[in-house]
Design an enzyme around this catalytic site. Structure first.
Site, PDB file in Angstrom:
ATOM      1  N   PHE A 110       0.814  -1.221   0.000  1.00 24.83           N
ATOM      2  CA  PHE A 110       0.000   0.000   0.000  1.00 24.83           C
ATOM      3  C   PHE A 110       0.847   1.272   0.000  1.00 24.83           C
ATOM      4  CE2 PHE A 110      -0.487   2.794   3.703  1.00 24.83           C
ATOM      5  CZ  PHE A 110       0.350   2.206   4.617  1.00 24.83           C
ATOM      6  N   LYS A 111       2.141   1.156   0.312  1.00 26.99           N
ATOM      7  CA  LYS A 111       3.015   2.328   0.317  1.00 26.99           C
ATOM      8  C   LYS A 111       3.023   3.024  -1.052  1.00 26.99           C
ATOM      9  CE  LYS A 111       4.814   1.544   4.510  1.00 26.99           C
ATOM     10  NZ  LYS A 111       4.116   0.319   4.934  1.00 26.99           N
ATOM     11  N   ASP A 112       2.752   2.245  -2.111  1.00 22.17           N
ATOM     12  CA  ASP A 112       2.714   2.844  -3.449  1.00 22.17           C
ATOM     13  C   ASP A 112       1.637   3.915  -3.568  1.00 22.17           C
ATOM     14  OD1 ASP A 112       4.762   1.268  -4.639  1.00 22.17           O
ATOM     15  OD2 ASP A 112       3.365  -0.403  -4.856  1.00 22.17           O
TER      16      ASP A 112
END
Ligand SMILES: *Cc1c(COP(=O)(O)O)cnc(C)c1O
Length: 492
Positions: A110-112
């Protein structure tokens, strides 16, 4: 007009662009908006909008000094075909919950969501503020941030990106993703220690004024891609607004109906974004904070005492193996009614005494939250049950969240429609996931990816394909006290 002020009360007032460049305030506090904007439109009227449209509207509400044109470039540049899902963030019903799949970006975590837009927000800010120095992004990672930051900033003009990951604790796939990173401005080091060592080391550098002067002389300026940067936090608010809109659009909820949000939590950035969405006007009942065995936050939510004098566990959800959750400071600031002196005292106590207890006003505010945790066994069992009963594959972090949700439901009998933030592709933690669904042992992390794909038919994210054969480009290992030297070497 929204300005950004420090959680620790100094008069360090910045606009959004300045706060994004600077990363952290001079008094070591984190930047927070000086008021909480409300949604600019009714949720009902936003229900059919695309991810990009909703993200644009949310980010615009917070970053008032960016022009519409500037933000459009940022949003549409970030959320494009890089994402393997057309809708960017699919929402999938499985079992008794809705999974908000935040992991369809380049690095499969989810860091993207934040790190694909941060470089745009940052380079736009540099132009706006006529910043002539080269921006050096310094990042400590528990595994997923590092790769997402490297992908985001690789070959972005006038930036260098330096990542430190703990040599104890990241998965084989995560490590290989980072050490194979291409790009002339990318630098990756393993540090001898755990994530807290990496994060503490990086924070020390940010607080070192003489080092900043030294860097200024060679035309460089430090900034952060960690979730302490407000440019990471705000884009995350968007997907909670989007999730509510899509549930409305599909008729799963009616206008004004409250939902619960469950977030597998490490540094408290993702769940804080959900809290911001609630403050903006998204009807949220409970914010459910899920931890693994490093359950500082569970204890904190239940008692108001934050105490890191405890054993540190390495688990199979490494992105949550954290004892000091940086973004909690922002929540405390908001719950204290903006009492910078109070927050400053709490953080000093954490630094010196390794614990603090919040006042009754903050404890009151914590009632919006529910805290729970799951151990490794429970996590694996949850992955197995979900796959066997519903054919849905969860990664270890998402499974922690789902297990805590099951516990919450048992305890409260609450039937409110619930969203689970699904934070990584199962393939990022393929070994744990494969054994959880009863598969045999494989030789290494890469063989697990292949085997899991054969068994489940779920497609492997592009970024994880062929990883084993990629050339290793970064081999540096440094002591946890030697981060500064590594930074200097990288900038030569
Ligand atoms: C970073 C991460 C988390 C924790 O998110 P925070 O914003 O740090 O709380 C959870 N799951 C995965 C897969 C992550 O990469």
């Amino acid at each position: 007009m929204i300005n950004y002020i420090s959680t620790r009360g100094s008069k360090d007032i910045k606009n959004a662009a300045q706060a994004v460049i600077q990363g952290i305030s001079h008094d070591k506090g984190l930047f927070v908006p000086d008021s909480m904007p409300k949604l600019s439109e009714k949720l009902k009227d936003m229900a059919s909008k695309s991810y990009q449209e909703i993200a644009l509207s949310v980010i615009k509400s917070f970053f008032t000094d960016y022009t519409d044109e500037e933000l459009k470039t940022c949003v549409y540049g970030a959320y494009d075909e890089k994402f393997e899902a057309k809708e960017i963030v699919p929402i999938v019903k499985a079992g008794d919950a809705f999974f908000l799949e935040l992991y369809h970006g380049r690095t499969a975590a989810f860091k993207d969501m934040a790190l694909s837009i941060l470089p745009y927000l940052m380079t736009t800010a540099m132009k706006k503020e006529k910043e002539d120095k080269k921006i050096v992004i310094l990042t400590a990672t528990s595994g997923d941030t590092g790769k997402a930051a490297l992908e985001g900033f690789a070959d972005v003009p006038n930036t260098e990106i330096i990542v430190f990951f703990p040599n104890e604790g990241v998965s084989q796939v995560q490590e290989r993703q980072m050490v194979t990173q291409e790009g002339k401005n990318t630098h990756v080091f393993a540090i001898k220690g755990n994530f807290d060592d990496a994060q503490t080391g990086v924070k020390k550098i940010f607080n070192d004024d003489s080092f900043a002067e030294e860097l200024a002389k060679i035309g460089c300026k430090l900034s952060s891609a960690n979730s302490i940067n407000i440019g990471r936090l705000i884009p995350q608010v968007a997907y909670y607004v989007y999730a509510y809109c899509k549930l409305l659009e599909k008729g799963e909820i009616t206008e004004g109906e409250k939902i619960n949000i469950v977030v597998p939590t490490g540094n408290f950035g993702n769940i804080l974004a959900a809290y911001y969405a609630k403050q903006m006007g998204v009807p949220v009942a409970k914010l459910i904070c899920a931890s693994n065995e490093n359950k500082v936050l569970t204890d904190f939510i239940n008692t108001g005492v934050y105490d890191i004098r405890r054993e540190f566990y390495l688990t199979n959800s490494p992105s949550m193996d954290i004892l000091i959750s940086s973004n909690l400071e922002r929540l405390l600031y908001h719950l204290s009614g903006g009492n910078g002196a109070e927050i400053s005292a709490l953080m000093e106590s954490l630094d010196k005494e390794k614990n603090y207890e919040v006042n009754s006003e903050i404890k009151q505010g914590l009632r919006d939250f529910y805290g729970g945790f799951a151990n490794i066994e429970e996590t694996n069992e949850t992955i197995g049950n979900m796959y066997n009963n519903n054919g849905y594959l969860m990664d270890t972090h998402t499974a922690v969240a789902y297990k805590v949700y099951e516990d919450y439901k048992k305890e409260t009998k609450d039937e409110t429609v619930t969203i689970i933030a699904s934070t990584a592709s199962a393939y990022k933690f393929a070994d744990s996931v494969a054994s959880s669904i009863g598969m045999a042992a494989e030789e290494d992390g890469f063989a697990y990816v292949e085997a899991l794909n054969k068994k489940t038919g779920v497609s492997v994210p592009a970024g994880l394909k062929g990883l084993k054969d990629k050339e290793i480009l970064h081999t540096g290992v440094v002591d946890k006290d030697a981060l500064k030297e590594a930074v200097k070497k990288s900038l030569k």
